[in-house]
Write a protein that holds these residues in place. Structure first.
Motif, PDB file in Angstrom:
ATOM      1  N   ALA A  17       0.818  -1.213   0.000  1.00  0.00           N
ATOM      2  CA  ALA A  17       0.000   0.000   0.000  1.00  0.00           C
ATOM      3  C   ALA A  17       0.857   1.271   0.000  1.00  0.00           C
ATOM      4  CB  ALA A  17      -0.925   0.007   1.214  1.00  0.00           C
ATOM      5  N   ALA A  18       2.180   1.135   0.050  1.00  0.00           N
ATOM      6  CA  ALA A  18       3.079   2.284   0.169  1.00  0.00           C
ATOM      7  C   ALA A  18       3.341   2.959  -1.184  1.00  0.00           C
ATOM      8  CB  ALA A  18       4.382   1.842   0.815  1.00  0.00           C
ATOM      9  N   VAL A  19       2.284   3.249  -1.941  1.00  0.00           N
ATOM     10  CA  VAL A  19       2.419   3.852  -3.262  1.00  0.00           C
ATOM     11  C   VAL A  19       3.042   5.250  -3.166  1.00  0.00           C
ATOM     12  CG1 VAL A  19       1.168   4.641  -5.305  1.00  0.00           C
ATOM     13  CG2 VAL A  19       0.477   2.546  -4.179  1.00  0.00           C
ATOM     14  N   LYS A  20       2.532   6.079  -2.271  1.00  0.00           N
ATOM     15  CA  LYS A  20       3.047   7.449  -2.153  1.00  0.00           C
ATOM     16  C   LYS A  20       4.520   7.456  -1.793  1.00  0.00           C
ATOM     17  CE  LYS A  20      -1.323   9.641  -0.963  1.00  0.00           C
ATOM     18  NZ  LYS A  20      -2.108  10.317   0.043  1.00  0.00           N
ATOM     19  N   LEU A  26      11.248   7.447  -5.823  1.00  0.00           N
ATOM     20  CA  LEU A  26      11.694   7.272  -7.203  1.00  0.00           C
ATOM     21  C   LEU A  26      11.709   8.574  -7.997  1.00  0.00           C
ATOM     22  CD1 LEU A  26      10.160   3.803  -8.137  1.00  0.00           C
ATOM     23  CD2 LEU A  26      12.452   4.359  -7.307  1.00  0.00           C
ATOM     24  N   ARG A  27      10.947   9.582  -7.559  1.00  0.00           N
ATOM     25  CA  ARG A  27      10.993  10.891  -8.235  1.00  0.00           C
ATOM     26  C   ARG A  27      12.390  11.493  -8.168  1.00  0.00           C
ATOM     27  NH1 ARG A  27       5.810  11.817  -5.749  1.00  0.00           N
ATOM     28  NH2 ARG A  27       4.236  11.797  -7.383  1.00  0.00           N
ATOM     29  N   THR A  28      13.148  11.141  -7.136  1.00  0.00           N
ATOM     30  CA  THR A  28      14.484  11.702  -6.944  1.00  0.00           C
ATOM     31  C   THR A  28      15.578  10.892  -7.644  1.00  0.00           C
ATOM     32  OG1 THR A  28      14.913  10.462  -4.909  1.00  0.00           O
ATOM     33  CG2 THR A  28      13.800  12.598  -4.689  1.00  0.00           C
ATOM     34  N   GLU A  29      15.247   9.702  -8.138  1.00  0.00           N
ATOM     35  CA  GLU A  29      16.245   8.847  -8.786  1.00  0.00           C
ATOM     36  C   GLU A  29      16.189   9.015 -10.305  1.00  0.00           C
ATOM     37  OE1 GLU A  29      16.017   4.784  -7.483  1.00  0.00           O
ATOM     38  OE2 GLU A  29      15.911   5.368  -5.373  1.00  0.00           O
ATOM     39  N   LYS A  30      17.360   9.058 -10.917  1.00  0.00           N
ATOM     40  CA  LYS A  30      17.467   9.236 -12.361  1.00  0.00           C
ATOM     41  C   LYS A  30      16.830   8.052 -13.097  1.00  0.00           C
ATOM     42  CE  LYS A  30      20.938  10.282 -15.851  1.00  0.00           C
ATOM     43  NZ  LYS A  30      21.170   9.244 -16.812  1.00  0.00           N
ATOM     44  N   ASP A  31      16.055   8.336 -14.116  1.00  0.00           N
ATOM     45  CA  ASP A  31      15.444   7.336 -15.003  1.00  0.00           C
ATOM     46  C   ASP A  31      14.472   6.380 -14.317  1.00  0.00           C
ATOM     47  OD1 ASP A  31      16.958   8.375 -17.132  1.00  0.00           O
ATOM     48  OD2 ASP A  31      18.639   7.042 -16.666  1.00  0.00           O
ATOM     49  N   SER A  32      13.956   6.724 -13.154  1.00  0.00           N
ATOM     50  CA  SER A  32      13.007   5.848 -12.461  1.00  0.00           C
ATOM     51  C   SER A  32      11.560   6.271 -12.654  1.00  0.00           C
ATOM     52  CB  SER A  32      13.325   5.801 -10.961  1.00  0.00           C
ATOM     53  OG  SER A  32      14.539   5.122 -10.763  1.00  0.00           O
ATOM     54  N   MET A  33      11.361   7.418 -13.284  1.00  0.00           N
ATOM     55  CA  MET A  33      10.017   7.924 -13.556  1.00  0.00           C
ATOM     56  C   MET A  33       9.942   8.213 -15.054  1.00  0.00           C
ATOM     57  SD  MET A  33       8.182  11.122 -11.696  1.00  0.00           S
ATOM     58  CE  MET A  33       7.564  12.321 -12.848  1.00  0.00           C
ATOM     59  N   PHE A  59       7.038  -1.353  -8.999  1.00  0.00           N
ATOM     60  CA  PHE A  59       6.534  -0.278  -9.838  1.00  0.00           C
ATOM     61  C   PHE A  59       5.152   0.175  -9.374  1.00  0.00           C
ATOM     62  CE2 PHE A  59       5.011  -4.089 -11.983  1.00  0.00           C
ATOM     63  CZ  PHE A  59       3.740  -3.768 -12.418  1.00  0.00           C
ATOM     64  N   ALA A  60       4.829   1.401  -9.777  1.00  0.00           N
ATOM     65  CA  ALA A  60       3.514   2.000  -9.512  1.00  0.00           C
ATOM     66  C   ALA A  60       3.239   2.994 -10.637  1.00  0.00           C
ATOM     67  CB  ALA A  60       3.514   2.706  -8.156  1.00  0.00           C
ATOM     68  N   THR A  61       1.979   3.357 -10.794  1.00  0.00           N
ATOM     69  CA  THR A  61       1.596   4.326 -11.822  1.00  0.00           C
ATOM     70  C   THR A  61       0.686   5.387 -11.210  1.00  0.00           C
ATOM     71  OG1 THR A  61      -0.231   2.872 -12.475  1.00  0.00           O
ATOM     72  CG2 THR A  61       1.777   2.758 -13.796  1.00  0.00           C
ATOM     73  N   TYR A 156      -3.009  -1.154 -25.062  1.00  0.00           N
ATOM     74  CA  TYR A 156      -4.475  -1.222 -25.060  1.00  0.00           C
ATOM     75  C   TYR A 156      -5.121   0.140 -24.866  1.00  0.00           C
ATOM     76  CZ  TYR A 156      -3.657  -0.902 -20.066  1.00  0.00           C
ATOM     77  OH  TYR A 156      -3.243  -0.482 -18.837  1.00  0.00           O
ATOM     78  N   SER A 157      -4.344   1.121 -24.438  1.00  0.00           N
ATOM     79  CA  SER A 157      -4.902   2.435 -24.128  1.00  0.00           C
ATOM     80  C   SER A 157      -4.954   3.319 -25.372  1.00  0.00           C
ATOM     81  CB  SER A 157      -4.068   3.125 -23.048  1.00  0.00           C
ATOM     82  OG  SER A 157      -4.678   4.338 -22.672  1.00  0.00           O
ATOM     83  N   LEU A 158      -6.149   3.774 -25.706  1.00  0.00           N
ATOM     84  CA  LEU A 158      -6.309   4.647 -26.865  1.00  0.00           C
ATOM     85  C   LEU A 158      -6.044   6.116 -26.526  1.00  0.00           C
ATOM     86  CD1 LEU A 158      -9.569   3.122 -28.358  1.00  0.00           C
ATOM     87  CD2 LEU A 158      -7.212   2.748 -29.108  1.00  0.00           C
ATOM     88  N   TRP A 159      -6.270   6.513 -25.268  1.00  0.00           N
ATOM     89  CA  TRP A 159      -6.225   7.925 -24.917  1.00  0.00           C
ATOM     90  C   TRP A 159      -5.228   8.287 -23.836  1.00  0.00           C
ATOM     91  CZ3 TRP A 159      -8.681   9.957 -28.689  1.00  0.00           C
ATOM     92  CH2 TRP A 159      -9.788   9.332 -29.236  1.00  0.00           C
ATOM     93  N   ARG A 160      -4.900   7.353 -22.945  1.00  0.00           N
ATOM     94  CA  ARG A 160      -4.161   7.733 -21.744  1.00  0.00           C
ATOM     95  C   ARG A 160      -2.696   7.298 -21.761  1.00  0.00           C
ATOM     96  NH1 ARG A 160      -9.267   6.097 -19.019  1.00  0.00           N
ATOM     97  NH2 ARG A 160     -10.222   8.063 -18.417  1.00  0.00           N
ATOM     98  N   ASN A 161      -1.824   8.296 -21.585  1.00  0.00           N
ATOM     99  CA  ASN A 161      -0.425   8.009 -21.298  1.00  0.00           C
ATOM    100  C   ASN A 161      -0.357   7.606 -19.829  1.00  0.00           C
ATOM    101  OD1 ASN A 161       0.181   8.926 -23.884  1.00  0.00           O
ATOM    102  ND2 ASN A 161       0.548  11.007 -23.168  1.00  0.00           N
ATOM    103  N   LYS A 162       0.638   6.826 -19.453  1.00  0.00           N
ATOM    104  CA  LYS A 162       0.782   6.394 -18.056  1.00  0.00           C
ATOM    105  C   LYS A 162       2.119   6.874 -17.523  1.00  0.00           C
ATOM    106  CE  LYS A 162      -3.040   4.153 -18.692  1.00  0.00           C
ATOM    107  NZ  LYS A 162      -3.227   2.785 -19.022  1.00  0.00           N
ATOM    108  N   THR A 163       2.104   7.498 -16.351  1.00  0.00           N
ATOM    109  CA  THR A 163       3.333   7.840 -15.662  1.00  0.00           C
ATOM    110  C   THR A 163       3.704   6.632 -14.824  1.00  0.00           C
ATOM    111  OG1 THR A 163       2.759  10.185 -15.605  1.00  0.00           O
ATOM    112  CG2 THR A 163       4.457   9.429 -14.064  1.00  0.00           C
ATOM    113  N   LEU A 164       4.887   6.086 -15.096  1.00  0.00           N
ATOM    114  CA  LEU A 164       5.366   4.873 -14.452  1.00  0.00           C
ATOM    115  C   LEU A 164       6.551   5.188 -13.559  1.00  0.00           C
ATOM    116  CD1 LEU A 164       5.516   1.693 -14.309  1.00  0.00           C
ATOM    117  CD2 LEU A 164       7.047   1.848 -16.289  1.00  0.00           C
ATOM    118  N   TYR A 165       6.492   4.710 -12.335  1.00  0.00           N
ATOM    119  CA  TYR A 165       7.590   4.810 -11.377  1.00  0.00           C
ATOM    120  C   TYR A 165       8.078   3.373 -11.193  1.00  0.00           C
ATOM    121  CZ  TYR A 165       5.093   9.128 -10.282  1.00  0.00           C
ATOM    122  OH  TYR A 165       4.447  10.321 -10.365  1.00  0.00           O
ATOM    123  N   TYR A 166       9.355   3.126 -11.481  1.00  0.00           N
ATOM    124  CA  TYR A 166       9.821   1.747 -11.371  1.00  0.00           C
ATOM    125  C   TYR A 166      11.282   1.693 -10.949  1.00  0.00           C
ATOM    126  CZ  TYR A 166      12.630   1.933 -15.625  1.00  0.00           C
ATOM    127  OH  TYR A 166      13.603   2.233 -16.542  1.00  0.00           O
TER     128      TYR A 166
END
Length: 172
Positions: A17-20, A26-33, A59-61, A156-166
């Motif tokens: 549950a620790a998504v936040k 990962l926002r602070t790490e290079k190439d993780s977002m 990973f999380a989105t 599969y997504s026609l409209w939505r880009n996804k922000t991925l943290y991994y």
């Protein structure tokens, strides 16, 4: 080559549950977002290394789910670098992506079973993951020398880009 490939053990997977917390780190790490654009598939190539015996991932989105699957390419490792490849859906894939294999032709909702590379083994078929609700994580013990292909599928997504943290890392 198929006769030489041993059966693969299933991965160990978990959710948290620790998504936040993961996103903040990962926002602070290079190439993780990264952004996986609508219709695209991002493949992370992770070669096996002698210093470790398993690969681990988390990973999380933001806002929406994403397809995720893992494959193992038994081709001998020529580079120890972890690399990322982006491709459009299977209709537009180039020759290199066709060799990588399975994603595009299967149904992300039901899991992909299509293989175009005889050196490729499926560890976890591509399924949509609720990575916007919980951290998706796991590990897999090296079956031998080769390269893991971690597929993040937004085809599969026609409209939505996804922000991925991994993040992907090794463990001994």
């Amino acid at each position: 080559m198929a006769a030489q490939m041993p059966p693969l053990n299933p991965p160990t997977t978990w959710t948290s549950a620790a998504v936040k917390e993961l996103k903040a780190k990962l926002r602070t790490e290079k190439d993780s977002m990264v952004t996986v654009y609508r219709g695209d598939i991002m493949t992370v190539h992770v070669p096996t290394v002698p210093e470790a015996n398993k690969v681990c991932w988390e990973f999380a989105t933001d806002g929406y789910d994403i397809g995720f699957g893992i494959y193992f390419d038994w081709t001998p490792v020529t580079s120890r670098s972890i690399t990322v490849h982006i491709s459009e859906s299977s209709d537009d894939e180039d020759e290199e992506e066709e060799l990588e294999g399975p994603v595009g032709n299967g149904d992300v909702e039901k899991g992909s079973k299509t293989h175009t590379n005889s050196n490729l083994s499926e560890i976890l078929p591509v399924y949509r993951q609720d990575s916007h609700l919980s951290v998706q994580g796991g590990s897999h013990e090296f079956p031998g020398e080769g390269t893991y292909l971690l597929k993040f599928d937004n085809s599969y997504s026609l409209w939505r880009n996804k922000t991925l943290y991994y993040r992907v890392y090794y463990s001994a």
